[in-house]
Each structure stands twice: as structure tokens, then as C-alpha cells.
Enzyme design. Structure first.
Site, short mmCIF file in Angstrom:
data_model
loop_
_atom_site.label_atom_id
_atom_site.label_comp_id
_atom_site.label_asym_id
_atom_site.label_seq_id
_atom_site.Cartn_x
_atom_site.Cartn_y
_atom_site.Cartn_z
N ASP A 1 0.83 -1.21 0.00
CA ASP A 1 0.00 0.00 0.00
C ASP A 1 0.87 1.27 0.00
O ASP A 1 1.64 1.50 0.93
CB ASP A 1 -0.89 -0.07 1.26
N ASP B 1 -10.60 4.11 -1.41
CA ASP B 1 -11.20 3.11 -0.52
C ASP B 1 -12.72 3.03 -0.65
O ASP B 1 -13.40 4.05 -0.71
CB ASP B 1 -10.86 3.43 0.94
C1 GLA Z 1 -5.48 2.32 2.72
C2 GLA Z 1 -5.99 1.18 1.86
C3 GLA Z 1 -7.03 0.40 2.65
C4 GLA Z 1 -6.41 -0.12 3.94
C5 GLA Z 1 -5.83 1.03 4.74
C6 GLA Z 1 -5.02 0.54 5.92
O1 GLA Z 1 -6.46 3.27 2.97
O2 GLA Z 1 -6.52 1.65 0.66
O3 GLA Z 1 -7.52 -0.67 1.86
O4 GLA Z 1 -5.41 -1.04 3.62
O5 GLA Z 1 -4.97 1.83 3.95
O6 GLA Z 1 -4.38 1.55 6.63
#
Ligand code: GLA
Length: 523
Positions: free
Chosen positions: A282, A342
Site C-alpha cells: 500500500d 477506498d
Molecule cells: C489504505 C488502503 C485500505 C487499507 C488502509 C489501511 O487506505 O486503501 O484498503 O489497507 O490503507 O491503513
């Protein structure tokens, strides 16, 4: 005598009188490195915010490092009470991100720092709490040295994920509360409620499993919630399942825990040693040191590292669909790549994401899939009809199917939605071709009716009719318009589990508001 000359009239100018000095305000000296450390729930780690400040008279310059963000101080203004307002700014994903703190100097070793709520969001229910910062050793919280971004090459295909990954991920339901016991009980549930047999295999731990410091050898560490990752992997494997984990190409993760920056090969070996089978990687913390141009190179480093680890680890890219990742995700060894920000457990969020994927269809192929984010099915924010639409759309999109709900306590109807094998078979079709939008009614996007179709292996087709509108609607699928001749083929309704009757090359169904009908046209 010389003095005689002095008898000439002399005009003397008095020396200039200095203006009476106005008393310059005396500000307390805040130069130095400051840290505010707030414990992260019960995992033994801290969420740290560093203020590295240099005071020059009225002005204060410096940096603010908070979890995944690293700002330059852009402006400070002292107030009459001896405190100041600090505005800091950074470039983030192509635009500027600003934070404003109100700082009170509570003593020579204490600042009280309150982050002002963002003005582009609804005001918080409770007023923000002041962080208490103390002096920290110089250098603590500083950015690590920038690593070189490698020249690009094609990372060898790891040969796995010929169909989209299926499993569960902790984030949507548990966020920072995920722990060893929760993961074990989720594996137990998946192994006993029919999900494993339906194809769900990965049990994925998202962010917040990590420690906040590496050990003396530079190894990544776990926090108190995960006392023994290898034992956990052994347990999950003993259930016939696989274990997934999460890290970042940056120095910290989104939640501020350790990321893999500069330790990619070492971490890949650690993950392999623990028995990890899946890595979600990520971007978050990488934004502190690199701009988006460096994404592909930084993702390639981990792609190479995973291959070199000697274990087959599914590589899941998460950088919110920036830099047209679908064009290079496979080149860095990615088995999937997030295509959007997200998801939230809300009809709006799910549909905005799901129905925006049409143009990305050409980039899906066995081993390499677009990922419109994890499932929210069963989390409570949508109706069962809406969750059926979520499952239908994600299956049409050949998306990874990562359940995000509490598998230990779902209703039978949610379990049925997640384990509808006929629907799963569409998602998992071996041709790996993502659906395209074939038709949409002439309404605004958020309420229109849409028909999507995708070719399946061996000449079969999947066709889905979606009704995004507020009332039930009769929808007719015209197979000829989709290039499909239904004559002599079975047409099956995959939610009703019944064969359907196409008449004159058409199929008409009543599609409930926010609902979907999914058909499989056999060969
Ligand atoms: C980002 C990702 C999410 C999750 C969070 C965790 O926002 O897109 O899917 O993994 O980080 O902190």
C-alpha cells in the site's frame, strides 16, 4: 587662529535621535525536535507526530512528520497568548495537502498541539484533543535516506492467481482492532461455513499488525496483537487456507506502522519465512519521499523481492489507481492492482466504484486483475438486495473477492450471497475477461439501468442487468445486441438458480430497485 573661523556662523545639526524602541515580543524558544506519542489501542505501539522546528525571531521553519505524512512548515503566526498557529504543507498524489495546528507552549519541554479539523469535511462530533509533545532526540522521526528508483524492467510472472484471488481481509470490519485471535477465528469460520469449499482461501491481515520499530538487525517486527506470525501462518495453513499480510513501499504504512522502505528484500524473506502467501502493498508512506513518477519503480523492487524470496506470494498492489496502474501493474509482477480509492459500506460508494470500471476491462487477464477494492457484503450499511448487486458487479468485473465482514456472525442470507457458487464461477471464469457495459438507460448515472456482459471460457457468456434507480423496473436483455445468439443454449438465472427462458432472442425480468439479475448463457 583657527578658532576665528569658528566665528563664522555654524549650523549644527543635532545627532539623529533613535526612535524609542517598541518592545519586540519575546517568544519562548521552540527550536528543537518534538514528539507527541499516542498509544495505538493495546498493541504496544505509538502513533507519533514529530515537529522539527527552527525558530528565527518571529518565524518558525521546519517539518512535521505524522504517520504517513511529511510536511514542510509553510507559515506560523504567534498569538497574543504566547502560542502560535502552524500551517504545514506537502505534495500528495499530485495535489497539495495542508494541515493547521494550534500550538500552546506549556513549558520549556511541553507543547500542546491541536490539529484543526479539515474544513472540507463535516465538523467532528467531539472537539479535537490536544496532543502533548515533548522534546525528542535530534534526528528521531527524520526521513530515511532516499533510495534509488531502479530502471524499469518486466518482472517475471509468478504464475499464480490465474483467476481473481478469493478470501477475507481484516480492514473493512476490524481496521486497527485485528489481532491473532480474530484471524484464527476467521480462518475457523471460513473452514467450517462452506466458504473454503466455495473458493475462499486467503485470510489477509491488513494494516496494524506491525511494530513501530525494526529490530537491531533491521528485521520488521510484529506488535503485541501478533505474538508469533509463523505460528499463526501454520494454524491458517492447517485449515487448508493461506495467510496474507500487508506492507508499504514507504517508510510507514497508512496507519503509521513500519513499512518496507529500504528493506524490501529483507521483508520479503521474512514474509516467506513466516509462511505468508499474499502481500498487499500500500503506497501511503512512500508519498513522504517520492512522487508518483516513482511508483512503478518502487513497486518493481518488491515484485523482484517476492520472486527472489523463493515462496509463491500473491502480489496485490494498492495505490488507489494512480498513474494508470492497469498499464504497468503486471510488469512489476502484480497479480492485482487497486483501481480506486477506498470503498465504504454504502450504496453510493460501492456503485460509484463498481460502475466506473468499464474502460479498464482490456487490462484484466489471467494472473493480473483490476481490483475495485474489497467487499463490504454483510457489514450492515446496505440491504441484501444491494449486497447481491455488489457481488454480481464484482463477479462481472473479474475482481478479487475478498470478504470484509465478520465471518463468525453473519446471517444465513449474507453467507448465501458470498457463497453463491454459480455467481462465483463467473468471477472465477478461466478466460479472466472483465465485463463491459453494453447498454445504459438515458438517465443520470446514479439512477440508470445498465446491462453488462462478459465472454466466458468455451464460448459462454455472462450478462447482468442492474437497476440503480429508486423503483423496480422491467428490463429486457436483447441478446443479439450483445452479439450472443441464445438459440440452443441454456440461459440460467444465477441468483434464482433456475433456467430462464429467452423468447425471440430476448429475456425480460423485473429487476428490483438497486438490484441485479445475473444470467449465464451456456455454449
Ligand atoms: C489504505 C488502503 C485500505 C487499507 C488502509 C489501511 O487506505 O486503501 O484498503 O489497507 O490503507 O491503513
Amino acid at each position: 587662529m583657527a578658532w576665528a573661523c569658528a566665528s563664522a556662523p555654524v549650523v549644527t545639526t543635532p545627532p539623529p535621535v533613535a526612535a524609542a524602541p517598541t518592545a519586540a515580543p519575546v517568544h519562548p524558544n521552540v527550536t528543537g525536535n518534538w514528539v507527541a506519542a499516542v498509544p495505538n489501542t493495546t498493541d504496544g505501539t505509538f502513533r507519533r507526530t514529530y515537529f522539527n522546528l527552527t525558530q528565527l525571531g518571529e518565524r518558525i521553519t521546519g517539518t512535521v512528520h505524522s504517520t504517513q505524512f511529511f510536511y514542510q512548515v509553510a507559515d506560523t503566526k504567534w498569538d497574543s497568548a504566547g502560542g502560535f498557529t502552524l500551517t504545514a504543507s506537502m505534495r500528495d498524489l499530485g495535489s497539495e495537502r495542508r494541515v493547521v495546528y494550534d500550538v500552546k507552549v506549556a513549558g520549556p519541554d511541553e507543547l500542546r498541539v491541536t490539529l484543526r479539523p479539515r474544513t472540507d469535511r463535516p465538523p467532528p462530533a467531539t472537539p479535537p484533543v490536544a496532543l502533548v509533545a515533548h522534546r525528542a532526540p535530534a534526528g528521531e522521526g527524520a526521513m530515511p535516506a532516499k533510495i534509488a528508483v531502479p530502471a524499469l524492467h518486466k518482472v517475471k510472472d509468478n504464475g499464480i492467481a490465474r483467476t481473481p484471488a478469493m478470501g477475507w481481509n481484516s480492514w473493512n470490519k476490524f481496521a486497527g482492532r485485528v489481532d491473532d485471535a480474530a484471524v484464527r477465528s476467521m480462518a475457523d469460520a471460513m473452514a467450517s461455513n462452506g466458504m473454503r469449499e466455495a473458493g475462499y482461501v486467503y485470510v489477509n491481515i491488513d494494516d496494524t499488525w506491525e511494530g513501530d520499530q525494526r529490530d537491531a538487525q533491521g528485521n520488521i517486527t510484529t506488535n503485541k496483537k501478533f505474538p508469533d506470525m509463523k505460528a499463526l501462518a501454520d494454524y491458517v495453513h492447517s485449515k487448508g487456507l493461506k495467510l496474507g499480510i500487508y506492507s508499504s513501499p514507504g517508510p510507514t504504512t497508512c496507519a503509521g506502522y513500519i513499512g518496507s522502505y529500504g528493506h524490501e528484500a529483507q521483508d520479503a524473506r521474512t514474509f516467506a519465512g513466516w509462511g505468508i502467501d499474499y502481500l498487499k502493498y500500500d503506497w501511503c508512506g512512500a508519498r513522504m519521499l517520492h512522487d508518483e513518477q516513482d511508483m512503478q519503480g518502487l513497486y518493481q523492487i518488491m515484485g523482484d523481492a517476492l520472486l527472489a524470496s523463493g515462496r509463491q506470494i500473491l502480489y496485490s498492489l494498492c495505490q488507489y489507481g494512480r498513474m494508470e496502474v492497469w498499464k504497468w501493474g503486471a510488469d512489476v509482477g502484480g497479480n492485482s492492482w487497486r483501481t480506486t480509492g477506498d470503498i465504504r459500506d454504502a450504496w453510493d460508494s460501492m456503485t460509484r466504484i463498481g460502475f466506473s470500471q468499464d474502460s479498464l476491462a482490456p487490462y484484466a487477464q489471467p494472473g493480473h486483475f483490476n481490483d475495485p477494492d474489497m467487499l463490504e457484503i454483510g457489514n450492515g450499511g446496505m440491504s441484501d438486495t444491494e449486497y447481491r448487486t455488489h457481488m454480481t458487479l464484482w463477479s462481472m468485473l473479474a475482481s478479487p473477492l475478498l470478504a470484509g465482514n465478520d465471518l463468525r456472525s453473519m446471517t444465513p442470507s449474507i453467507l448465501e450471497i458470498l457463497t453463491n457458487r454459480e455467481v462465483i464461477a463467473i468471477d472465477q471464469d478461466s478466460a479472466g475477461k472483465q465485463a463491459r457495459r453494453a447498454w445504459a438507460s438515458d438517465d443520470s448515472a446514479s439512477v440508470r439501468r445498465e446491462i453488462w456482459s462478459r465472454p466466458l471460457a468455451k464460448g459462454a457468456y455472462a450478462v447482468a442487468a442492474f437497476n440503480r434507480g429508486p423503483s423496480d423496473a422491467e428490463m429486457t436483455i436483447d441478446f443479439a445486441a450483445l452479439g450472443v445468439d441464445p438459440r440452443g443454449r441454456t440461459v440460467r438465472d444465477l441468483w434464482a438458480h433456475k433456467n430462464a427462458q429467452a423468447r425471440n432472442g430476448r429475456y425480460t425480468a423485473m429487476v428490483p430497485s438497486h438490484g441485479a439479475v445475473l444470467l449465464r448463457v451456456g455454449r
